[in-house]
Motif scaffolding. Structure first.
Motif, PDB file in Angstrom:
ATOM      1  N   LYS A   1       2.334 -14.678 -23.259  1.00 54.12           N
ATOM      2  CA  LYS A   1       1.823 -13.772 -24.295  1.00 54.12           C
ATOM      3  C   LYS A   1       0.361 -13.449 -24.029  1.00 54.12           C
ATOM      4  N   ASP A   2      -0.064 -12.283 -24.496  1.00 54.37           N
ATOM      5  CA  ASP A   2      -1.479 -11.880 -24.475  1.00 54.37           C
ATOM      6  C   ASP A   2      -2.139 -12.130 -23.118  1.00 54.37           C
ATOM      7  N   ILE A   3      -1.575 -11.561 -22.078  1.00 53.00           N
ATOM      8  CA  ILE A   3      -2.114 -11.733 -20.724  1.00 53.00           C
ATOM      9  C   ILE A   3      -3.354 -10.866 -20.582  1.00 53.00           C
ATOM     10  N   LEU A   4      -4.454 -11.509 -20.199  1.00 56.17           N
ATOM     11  CA  LEU A   4      -5.742 -10.836 -20.108  1.00 56.17           C
ATOM     12  C   LEU A   4      -6.387 -11.131 -18.769  1.00 56.17           C
ATOM     13  N   LEU A   5      -6.923 -10.104 -18.132  1.00 60.28           N
ATOM     14  CA  LEU A   5      -7.672 -10.269 -16.898  1.00 60.28           C
ATOM     15  C   LEU A   5      -9.145 -10.051 -17.213  1.00 60.28           C
ATOM     16  N   LEU A   6      -9.977 -11.041 -16.902  1.00 60.32           N
ATOM     17  CA  LEU A   6     -11.417 -10.930 -17.093  1.00 60.32           C
ATOM     18  C   LEU A   6     -12.074 -10.775 -15.730  1.00 60.32           C
ATOM     19  N   ASN A   7     -12.828  -9.708 -15.556  1.00 61.04           N
ATOM     20  CA  ASN A   7     -13.540  -9.475 -14.305  1.00 61.04           C
ATOM     21  C   ASN A   7     -14.862 -10.231 -14.366  1.00 61.04           C
ATOM     22  N   MET A   8     -14.961 -11.306 -13.600  1.00 59.97           N
ATOM     23  CA  MET A   8     -16.124 -12.188 -13.626  1.00 59.97           C
ATOM     24  C   MET A   8     -17.136 -11.871 -12.530  1.00 59.97           C
TER      25      MET A   8
ATOM     26  N   ASP B   1     -14.152 -14.611  -9.240  1.00 53.03           N
ATOM     27  CA  ASP B   1     -14.244 -13.170  -9.506  1.00 53.03           C
ATOM     28  C   ASP B   1     -13.373 -12.737 -10.684  1.00 53.03           C
ATOM     29  N   PHE B   2     -12.258 -13.436 -10.916  1.00 53.39           N
ATOM     30  CA  PHE B   2     -11.360 -13.086 -12.019  1.00 53.39           C
ATOM     31  C   PHE B   2     -10.839 -14.335 -12.703  1.00 53.39           C
ATOM     32  N   TYR B   3     -10.702 -14.243 -14.007  1.00 51.58           N
ATOM     33  CA  TYR B   3      -9.908 -15.185 -14.788  1.00 51.58           C
ATOM     34  C   TYR B   3      -8.684 -14.416 -15.257  1.00 51.58           C
TER      35      TYR B   3
END
Length: 118
Positions: free
Chosen positions: A20-27, A35-37
């Motif tokens: 659920k609620d899959i989110l990609l954070l560009n770090m 670089d990504f979470y």
């Protein structure tokens, strides 16, 4: 494989197991660690493990293996470290408690949208 492609592959593998609620954070530029979470939730610990297992399996098929795995035994928050991309698979209440989205609020984010063009 590009970093963004790995993040997308992780998100797709999580989606396959009903995360659920899959989110990609560009770090990029915000964290010297990655670089990504990719963050997602599950309703129970069995599903947390199933999601983590599927991520590992799908990435292994592409020749990408985690450098570190943590939290699998308790299955409340499983972290899979792929170097430039880190996957976080949370029980819903753990995700609410740790609130990584708020901690990294400066990071550009995007929700995962399944590609139905296949």
């Amino acid at each position: 494989m590009e970093t963004k492609d790995i993040a997308q592959k992780i998100a797709a593998a999580a989606n396959d197991k009903k995360a659920k609620d899959i989110l990609l954070l560009n770090m990029e530029g915000l964290s010297p660690v990655t670089d990504f979470y990719v963050i997602c939730s599950a309703g129970n610990s069995t599903l947390v493990k199933a999601i983590a297992d599927n991520i590992e399996d799908k990435l292994a098929e592409a020749g990408v293996h985690p450098t570190h795995k943590e939290g699998y035994a308790d299955a409340r928050w499983v972290l899979l470290d792929y170097g430039d991309v880190v996957a976080h698979v949370f029980l819903e209440e753990e995700r609410d408690f740790y609130n990584l989205e708020q901690l990294w609020a400066d990071a550009p984010s995007e929700s995962f949208v399944e590609n139905t063009d296949d």
